[in-house]
Motif scaffolding. Structure first.
Motif, PDB file in Angstrom:
ATOM      1  N   TRP A  28       1.001 -94.520-107.767  1.00 49.82           N
ATOM      2  CA  TRP A  28       1.771 -94.552-106.525  1.00 49.82           C
ATOM      3  C   TRP A  28       2.535 -95.856-106.397  1.00 49.82           C
ATOM      4  CZ3 TRP A  28       1.965 -90.070-104.031  1.00 49.82           C
ATOM      5  CH2 TRP A  28       0.924 -89.159-104.189  1.00 49.82           C
ATOM      6  N   GLU A  29       3.777 -95.754-105.996  1.00 50.69           N
ATOM      7  CA  GLU A  29       4.595 -96.918-105.674  1.00 50.69           C
ATOM      8  C   GLU A  29       5.030 -96.725-104.222  1.00 50.69           C
ATOM      9  OE1 GLU A  29       8.361 -99.419-107.452  1.00 50.69           O
ATOM     10  OE2 GLU A  29       7.700 -97.590-108.457  1.00 50.69           O
ATOM     11  N   VAL A  30       4.517 -97.567-103.344  1.00 52.23           N
ATOM     12  CA  VAL A  30       4.769 -97.421-101.912  1.00 52.23           C
ATOM     13  C   VAL A  30       6.022 -98.201-101.538  1.00 52.23           C
ATOM     14  CG1 VAL A  30       3.803 -97.800 -99.609  1.00 52.23           C
ATOM     15  CG2 VAL A  30       2.297 -97.151-101.488  1.00 52.23           C
ATOM     16  N   VAL A  31       6.925 -97.526-100.796  1.00 52.36           N
ATOM     17  CA  VAL A  31       8.157 -98.170-100.324  1.00 52.36           C
ATOM     18  C   VAL A  31       8.311 -97.949 -98.825  1.00 52.36           C
ATOM     19  CG1 VAL A  31       9.369 -97.997-102.527  1.00 52.36           C
ATOM     20  CG2 VAL A  31       9.579 -96.159-100.884  1.00 52.36           C
ATOM     21  N   ASP A  32       9.136 -98.779 -98.225  1.00 52.95           N
ATOM     22  CA  ASP A  32       9.367 -98.753 -96.782  1.00 52.95           C
ATOM     23  C   ASP A  32      10.796 -98.290 -96.515  1.00 52.95           C
ATOM     24  OD1 ASP A  32       9.287 -99.172 -94.065  1.00 52.95           O
ATOM     25  OD2 ASP A  32       9.102-101.336 -94.186  1.00 52.95           O
ATOM     26  N   VAL A  33      10.968 -97.420 -95.547  1.00 51.63           N
ATOM     27  CA  VAL A  33      12.319 -96.966 -95.213  1.00 51.63           C
ATOM     28  C   VAL A  33      12.747 -97.418 -93.813  1.00 51.63           C
ATOM     29  CG1 VAL A  33      12.315 -94.989 -96.768  1.00 51.63           C
ATOM     30  CG2 VAL A  33      11.504 -94.700 -94.429  1.00 51.63           C
ATOM     31  N   LYS A  34      12.100 -98.459 -93.299  1.00 49.48           N
ATOM     32  CA  LYS A  34      12.549 -98.997 -92.016  1.00 49.48           C
ATOM     33  C   LYS A  34      13.975 -99.504 -92.192  1.00 49.48           C
ATOM     34  CE  LYS A  34       8.042-100.192 -90.328  1.00 49.48           C
ATOM     35  NZ  LYS A  34       7.010-101.198 -90.309  1.00 49.48           N
ATOM     36  N   PRO A  35      14.827 -99.228 -91.214  1.00 48.71           N
ATOM     37  CA  PRO A  35      16.222 -99.666 -91.327  1.00 48.71           C
ATOM     38  C   PRO A  35      16.332-101.190 -91.448  1.00 48.71           C
ATOM     39  CG  PRO A  35      15.973 -98.112 -89.524  1.00 48.71           C
ATOM     40  CD  PRO A  35      14.591 -98.482 -89.987  1.00 48.71           C
ATOM     41  N   VAL A  36      17.223-101.638 -92.304  1.00 50.22           N
ATOM     42  CA  VAL A  36      17.519-103.062 -92.467  1.00 50.22           C
ATOM     43  C   VAL A  36      19.029-103.244 -92.339  1.00 50.22           C
ATOM     44  CG1 VAL A  36      15.539-103.535 -93.961  1.00 50.22           C
ATOM     45  CG2 VAL A  36      17.688-102.843 -94.984  1.00 50.22           C
ATOM     46  N   THR A  49      14.615-100.079-101.983  1.00 50.95           N
ATOM     47  CA  THR A  49      13.961 -98.790-101.751  1.00 50.95           C
ATOM     48  C   THR A  49      14.752 -97.667-102.410  1.00 50.95           C
ATOM     49  OG1 THR A  49      12.925 -99.529 -99.693  1.00 50.95           O
ATOM     50  CG2 THR A  49      13.215 -97.163 -99.975  1.00 50.95           C
ATOM     51  N   ILE A  50      16.059 -97.670-102.243  1.00 55.32           N
ATOM     52  CA  ILE A  50      16.915 -96.658-102.870  1.00 55.32           C
ATOM     53  C   ILE A  50      16.740 -96.705-104.387  1.00 55.32           C
ATOM     54  CG2 ILE A  50      19.305 -95.926-103.280  1.00 55.32           C
ATOM     55  CD1 ILE A  50      18.372 -95.353-100.445  1.00 55.32           C
ATOM     56  N   SER A  51      16.724 -97.895-104.955  1.00 56.22           N
ATOM     57  CA  SER A  51      16.563 -98.067-106.396  1.00 56.22           C
ATOM     58  C   SER A  51      15.225 -97.504-106.877  1.00 56.22           C
ATOM     59  CB  SER A  51      16.665 -99.551-106.746  1.00 56.22           C
ATOM     60  OG  SER A  51      16.405 -99.757-108.107  1.00 56.22           O
ATOM     61  N   THR A  52      14.160 -97.756-106.126  1.00 55.86           N
ATOM     62  CA  THR A  52      12.835 -97.251-106.492  1.00 55.86           C
ATOM     63  C   THR A  52      12.810 -95.733-106.500  1.00 55.86           C
ATOM     64  OG1 THR A  52      11.744 -99.218-105.612  1.00 55.86           O
ATOM     65  CG2 THR A  52      10.395 -97.238-105.826  1.00 55.86           C
ATOM     66  N   ILE A  53      13.388 -95.116-105.476  1.00 55.76           N
ATOM     67  CA  ILE A  53      13.407 -93.653-105.389  1.00 55.76           C
ATOM     68  C   ILE A  53      14.242 -93.069-106.539  1.00 55.76           C
ATOM     69  CG2 ILE A  53      14.149 -91.684-103.996  1.00 55.76           C
ATOM     70  CD1 ILE A  53      13.448 -93.478-101.511  1.00 55.76           C
ATOM     71  N   LYS A  54      15.387 -93.673-106.822  1.00 55.71           N
ATOM     72  CA  LYS A  54      16.222 -93.190-107.925  1.00 55.71           C
ATOM     73  C   LYS A  54      15.508 -93.334-109.265  1.00 55.71           C
ATOM     74  CE  LYS A  54      20.807 -93.803-105.946  1.00 55.71           C
ATOM     75  NZ  LYS A  54      22.079 -94.533-106.046  1.00 55.71           N
ATOM     76  N   ARG A  55      14.819 -94.456-109.468  1.00 58.81           N
ATOM     77  CA  ARG A  55      14.122 -94.693-110.728  1.00 58.81           C
ATOM     78  C   ARG A  55      12.994 -93.680-110.928  1.00 58.81           C
ATOM     79  NH1 ARG A  55      12.366 -99.303-109.665  1.00 58.81           N
ATOM     80  NH2 ARG A  55      10.191 -98.844-109.299  1.00 58.81           N
ATOM     81  N   ASN A  56      12.247 -93.385-109.872  1.00 59.24           N
ATOM     82  CA  ASN A  56      11.120 -92.448-109.973  1.00 59.24           C
ATOM     83  C   ASN A  56      11.563 -90.989-109.934  1.00 59.24           C
ATOM     84  OD1 ASN A  56       8.884 -94.284-110.145  1.00 59.24           O
ATOM     85  ND2 ASN A  56       9.348 -94.849-108.041  1.00 59.24           N
TER      86      ASN A  56
END
Length: 66
Positions: A28-36, A49-56
């Motif tokens: 599991w790789e946990v990421v946060d999608v709170k707006p920045v 976060t976008i990069s992590t989702i695309k990579r996985n």
């Protein structure tokens, strides 16, 4: 894994527990999608976060209250 907020983290942990009990080998790789605030001043999801989702190439999202 995107735990979300509200009851999201609790549900996400339950899902992880089910996968573990079933001996499903997931790292599991946990990421946060709170707006920045992005470089252009707009609000959005962090580039990391976008990069992590695309990579996985897959993501599992818990509940997010908006």
């Amino acid at each position: 894994m995107i735990p979300g907020d509200g009851i999201g983290p609790e549900i996400s942990q339950s899902v992880r527990s089910v996968f573990e009990a079933a001996n499903v080998p997931i790292a599991w790789e946990v990421v946060d999608v709170k707006p920045v605030k992005l470089a252009d001043g707009k609000m959005g999801i962090s580039p990391e976060t976008i990069s992590t989702i695309k990579r996985n190439k897959i993501g599992l999202k818990g509940r997010i209250n908006r």
